[in-house]
Design a protein around this motif. Structure first.
Motif, PDB file in Angstrom:
ATOM      1  N   UNK A   1       0.823  -1.222   0.000  1.00 17.43           N
ATOM      2  CA  UNK A   1       0.000   0.000   0.000  1.00 17.43           C
ATOM      3  C   UNK A   1       0.856   1.270   0.000  1.00 17.43           C
ATOM      4  N   UNK A   2       1.931   1.244  -0.771  1.00 18.29           N
ATOM      5  CA  UNK A   2       2.804   2.428  -0.862  1.00 18.29           C
ATOM      6  C   UNK A   2       2.083   3.551  -1.601  1.00 18.29           C
ATOM      7  N   UNK A   3       2.517   4.783  -1.325  1.00 18.98           N
ATOM      8  CA  UNK A   3       1.989   5.940  -2.039  1.00 18.98           C
ATOM      9  C   UNK A   3       2.590   6.000  -3.438  1.00 18.98           C
ATOM     10  N   UNK A   4       1.802   6.493  -4.395  1.00 23.54           N
ATOM     11  CA  UNK A   4       2.211   6.573  -5.795  1.00 23.54           C
ATOM     12  C   UNK A   4       1.883   7.949  -6.348  1.00 23.54           C
ATOM     13  N   UNK A   5       2.593   8.339  -7.397  1.00 24.65           N
ATOM     14  CA  UNK A   5       2.221   9.530  -8.172  1.00 24.65           C
ATOM     15  C   UNK A   5       1.651   9.031  -9.492  1.00 24.65           C
ATOM     16  N   UNK A   6       0.454   9.479  -9.834  1.00 28.93           N
ATOM     17  CA  UNK A   6      -0.204   9.034 -11.064  1.00 28.93           C
ATOM     18  C   UNK A   6      -0.409  10.237 -11.977  1.00 28.93           C
ATOM     19  N   UNK A   7       0.187  10.171 -13.169  1.00 25.01           N
ATOM     20  CA  UNK A   7      -0.008  11.212 -14.189  1.00 25.01           C
ATOM     21  C   UNK A   7      -1.044  10.702 -15.183  1.00 25.01           C
ATOM     22  N   UNK A   8      -2.127  11.447 -15.332  1.00 24.17           N
ATOM     23  CA  UNK A   8      -3.179  11.049 -16.277  1.00 24.17           C
ATOM     24  C   UNK A   8      -3.289  12.104 -17.375  1.00 24.17           C
ATOM     25  N   UNK A   9      -3.054  11.692 -18.616  1.00 28.04           N
ATOM     26  CA  UNK A   9      -3.150  12.581 -19.759  1.00 28.04           C
ATOM     27  C   UNK A   9      -4.367  12.178 -20.595  1.00 28.04           C
ATOM     28  N   UNK A  10      -5.129  13.169 -21.042  1.00 33.26           N
ATOM     29  CA  UNK A  10      -6.225  12.904 -21.979  1.00 33.26           C
ATOM     30  C   UNK A  10      -5.943  13.681 -23.257  1.00 33.26           C
ATOM     31  N   UNK A  11      -5.700  12.948 -24.345  1.00 36.54           N
ATOM     32  CA  UNK A  11      -5.360  13.585 -25.610  1.00 36.54           C
ATOM     33  C   UNK A  11      -6.590  13.507 -26.508  1.00 36.54           C
ATOM     34  N   UNK A  12      -7.218  14.671 -26.749  1.00 43.96           N
ATOM     35  CA  UNK A  12      -8.441  14.710 -27.550  1.00 43.96           C
ATOM     36  C   UNK A  12      -8.134  14.531 -29.021  1.00 43.96           C
ATOM     37  N   UNK A  13      -9.163  14.242 -29.789  1.00 48.11           N
ATOM     38  CA  UNK A  13      -8.990  13.944 -31.218  1.00 48.11           C
ATOM     39  C   UNK A  13      -8.306  15.072 -31.970  1.00 48.11           C
ATOM     40  N   UNK A  14      -8.644  16.346 -31.638  1.00 52.17           N
ATOM     41  CA  UNK A  14      -8.034  17.468 -32.355  1.00 52.17           C
ATOM     42  C   UNK A  14      -6.538  17.578 -32.044  1.00 52.17           C
ATOM     43  N   UNK A  15      -6.131  17.117 -30.838  1.00 46.80           N
ATOM     44  CA  UNK A  15      -4.723  17.192 -30.454  1.00 46.80           C
ATOM     45  C   UNK A  15      -3.964  15.921 -30.806  1.00 46.80           C
TER      46      UNK A  15
END
Length: 300
Positions: A34-48
């Motif tokens: 149960x260690x702490x984590x850093x989560x990077x979430x990227x959402x790349x839309x269709x135009x990008x």
């Protein structure tokens, strides 16, 4: 709470940062220890995403994946990565080890009297070990600054954020618009060819900041940044000005002559290491490997 869909199960606890393409969260591993984590979430839309995933994201994932096999203690670890198509968008998730603060936050908590000599030595040793590892593996970070250096509550220092990093070869063309302005080497400001010595300039700026508790060179345009630099290190001779620079040599950029003591009240070893990190000519700048053998570290 959201449970992650990567191979490494986690639950998101709080949002801790936001960028152009996505958000960063503090999370906790489900099961295991149960260690702490850093989560990077990227959402790349269709135009990008017409041309696929942005190059900087591919670089970050590729470089962190490459370095994960070596598990260097001074490089932030990528634990998992996944990409999922959602309609015409793409969700990219990176799971990294969690460190509770960056160097900027660490410095903001420093006492008014400043950091201890041992603390400065410890931070720089770890930073230079991380840089030596990167440069040995032909990786330029290109955006070293306090916000991209993590400091754990146990004093562990880890280099993070490889969105601008590049693997370099002798013939690679490198982009001029890299490194946050205050930590940008003269050859980058002058739009010249550069190599791993750009990271050593940034390390020198950070070294000075550990003593001053403020950035050494605070310009707000590229020309002003050069002027701030030359006010401290002195304007180089015209013979040392890079031939490939579109910026012309001008005596108005700063006072002539070199400054022996870049920061008042520093000892000779500290000033010598700083001066070697902040040498105008990249070929004269100290490497991370040689910096680690400097008397500043050996004496204490």
């Amino acid at each position: 709470m959201e449970v992650g869909d990567t191979a490494l199960g986690y639950e998101l606890l709080a949002e801790v940062g936001e960028g152009t393409y996505g958000k960063v969260y503090r999370a906790r591993e489900v099961g295991g220890n149960q260690r702490l984590l850093a989560v990077k979430k990227f959402n790349i839309h269709s135009d990008a995403s017409e041309n696929g995933i942005p190059v900087f994201m591919i670089r970050e994932v590729a470089l962190l994946s490459k370095m994960r096999h070596f598990s260097h203690p001074n490089i932030v670890k990528l634990l998992d990565a996944s990409a999922v198509a959602v309609g015409r968008s793409l969700d990219l998730t990176l799971v990294l080890e969690y460190i509770d603060q960056d160097l900027s936050t660490f410095l903001s908590k420093a006492p008014a009297s400043g950091l201890s000599h041992n603390c400065i030595k410890n931070v720089m040793l770890q930073l230079l070990r991380g840089l030596d590892f990167l440069h040995t593996n032909m990786v330029l970070h290109r955006d070293l600054k306090p916000e991209n250096i993590l400091v754990s509550s146990h004093g562990e220092v880890k280099i993070a954020d490889f969105g601008l990093a590049r693997i370099y070869t002798f013939n690679v063309a490198l982009t001029p618009g890299v490194v946050t302005l205050w930590y940008r080497a003269p050859e980058v400001l002058l739009n010249c060819v550069y190599m791993s010595s750009v990271d050593m300039w940034s390390a020198g700026c950070i070294f000075a900041e550990l003593f001053l508790l403020r950035p050494l060179f605070q310009g707000y345009t590229e020309v002003q940044q050069l002027q701030k630099i030359f006010e401290v290190i002195g304007l180089p001779d015209e013979d040392d000005w890079p031939e490939d620079s579109p910026v012309s040599y001008s005596v108005s950029l700063g006072p002539k002559g070199s400054c022996i003591n870049l920061i008042p009240n520093l000892g000779p070893d500290e000033n010598d290491l700083l001066a070697q990190c902040l040498a105008f000519r990249p070929s004269s700048r100290i490497s991370a490997a040689k910096a680690l053998a400097h008397p500043f570290f050996r004496k204490h």
